[in-house]
Design a protein around this motif. Structure first.
Motif, PDB file in Angstrom:
ATOM      1  N   SER A 135       0.397  -1.050  -0.294  1.00 50.57           N
ATOM      2  CA  SER A 135       0.551   0.375   0.221  1.00 50.57           C
ATOM      3  C   SER A 135       0.869   1.049   0.040  1.00 50.57           C
ATOM      4  O   SER A 135       0.366   2.237  -1.193  1.00 50.57           O
ATOM      5  CB  SER A 135      -0.742   0.265   1.301  1.00 50.57           C
ATOM      6  OG  SER A 135      -1.892   1.382   1.460  1.00 50.57           O
ATOM      7  N   LEU A 138       2.399   1.809  -3.776  1.00 56.85           N
ATOM      8  CA  LEU A 138       1.415   2.111  -4.219  1.00 56.85           C
ATOM      9  C   LEU A 138       0.841   3.554  -4.275  1.00 56.85           C
ATOM     10  O   LEU A 138      -0.042   4.009  -4.816  1.00 56.85           O
ATOM     11  CB  LEU A 138       0.442   1.073  -4.609  1.00 56.85           C
ATOM     12  CG  LEU A 138       0.538  -0.134  -4.658  1.00 56.85           C
ATOM     13  CD1 LEU A 138       0.162  -0.907  -5.335  1.00 56.85           C
ATOM     14  CD2 LEU A 138       1.654   0.095  -6.842  1.00 56.85           C
ATOM     15  N   LYS A 140       0.080   4.830  -1.425  1.00 50.83           N
ATOM     16  CA  LYS A 140      -1.565   4.314  -0.224  1.00 50.83           C
ATOM     17  C   LYS A 140      -2.874   4.726  -1.333  1.00 50.83           C
ATOM     18  O   LYS A 140      -2.393   4.303  -2.058  1.00 50.83           O
ATOM     19  CB  LYS A 140      -1.564   5.385   1.431  1.00 50.83           C
ATOM     20  CG  LYS A 140      -0.069   4.973   1.587  1.00 50.83           C
ATOM     21  CD  LYS A 140       0.252   5.297   2.981  1.00 50.83           C
ATOM     22  CE  LYS A 140       0.034   7.229   2.760  1.00 50.83           C
ATOM     23  NZ  LYS A 140       1.002   7.737   3.891  1.00 50.83           N
ATOM     24  N   GLY A 144      -4.612   2.338  -3.455  1.00 52.75           N
ATOM     25  CA  GLY A 144      -3.058   0.881  -3.062  1.00 52.75           C
ATOM     26  C   GLY A 144      -3.236   0.595  -2.417  1.00 52.75           C
ATOM     27  O   GLY A 144      -3.008  -1.001  -2.127  1.00 52.75           O
TER      28      GLY A 144
END
Length: 283
Positions: A135, A138, A140, A144
């Protein structure tokens, strides 16, 4: 004597009815939560500093927070967001498990070894740690978190699908279909997919509450959904600073709503698994 003979059939019919009722109730709860969350999403962000930190009342059943926002609207909107993330992530994760499980069972020894290694690796790493890393990498946010949950929850279901496909491939009806000259694709569509489908559906339903909980967990830790978006993890995280002032409603009602949703779908999945499991379906 006749009553004794009919008792198992009546018990099985009762089990099916109870399972169907649990699944229908879970589906209605899902639709209600999503609909209420969408309807109240705008109201969940409305601030009113003249009505801040109000205890639960008829006007505000869940009370208000330190910015005067209605906690009932925020809870339903946050729960709706968590449900959408969980539903999307569980669906994608289940599809990944289905593809990898079928590939391991039908792709030969090398493919089976690679997929089995991937399953062991994924199950050997704590979900929450890997989920936080994915996450965060990416960026968040909604996607994500969704992608992180989706790519970390497929391992258990993939192992179940692999075992089911291997059992189906060695069954008598598949052997007869091969001798009759049916192609591998036709055998897979007509025999293996219906054989695996019940376990796949059960796995999908059981993945759903886990996805919701993990989304709320990493959002609570600050690695998930952004603070400006209504989400159960955000609500619970922000409420920690105000519990010492006596504002217990900021955490109790959102926490109970999350727990009730998770337990409802977990019970529905467990009942459905008992119904499709040949070892317990006759009880």
């Amino acid at each position: 004597m006749e009553n004794v003979l009919h008792a198992p059939a009546q018990r099985r019919a009762g089990n099916r009815t109870a399972t169907l009722a649990a699944c229908v109730l879970a589906a209605f709860a899902l639709l209600a939560v999503v609909a209420a969350g969408i309807a109240l999403y705008g109201q969940a962000t409305v601030t009113d500093f003249t009505a801040k930190n109000l205890a639960p009342s008829l006007e505000h059943p869940f009370g208000t927070d330190w910015m005067g926002r209605d906690m009932l609207a925020r809870t339903l909107a946050g729960l709706s967001t968590s449900v959408l993330v969980g539903l999307l992530a569980a669906t994608v994760s289940s599809v990944i498990a289905l593809i990898l499980g079928c590939a391991a069972a039908l792709g030969g020894k090398r493919v089976d070894a690679v997929v089995s290694w991937m399953i062991d690796l994924m199950m050997g790493v704590p979900h929450i740690v890997l989920l936080v890393l994915i996450s965060f990498a990416l960026g968040k946010g909604f996607w994500g978190v969704t992608i992180g949950v989706a790519v970390t929850h497929w391992a258990s279901l993939a192992r179940v699908v692999r075992a089911e496909v291997l059992q189906c491939r060695q069954s008598k009806f598949v052997e007869v279909a091969r001798k009759l000259g049916q192609s591998p694709a036709r055998i897979a569509l007509r025999h293996m997919v219906p054989y695996v489908l019940p376990q796949f559906v059960v796995g999908l339903i059981l993945l759903f509450p886990h996805a919701i909980l993990h989304e709320a967990s990493i959002t609570f830790l600050g690695f998930g959904l952004p603070p400006e978006q209504p989400a159960i993890g955000v609500i619970l995280s922000e409420s920690m600073s105000y519990l010492s002032t006596g504002a217990w409603w900021l955490a109790v009602f959102p926490g109970l709503a999350l727990m009730a949703t998770v337990l409802l779908f977990d019970v529905a999945g467990q009942n459905l698994r008992k119904l499709v499991d040949p070892h317990t379906a006759q009880k």
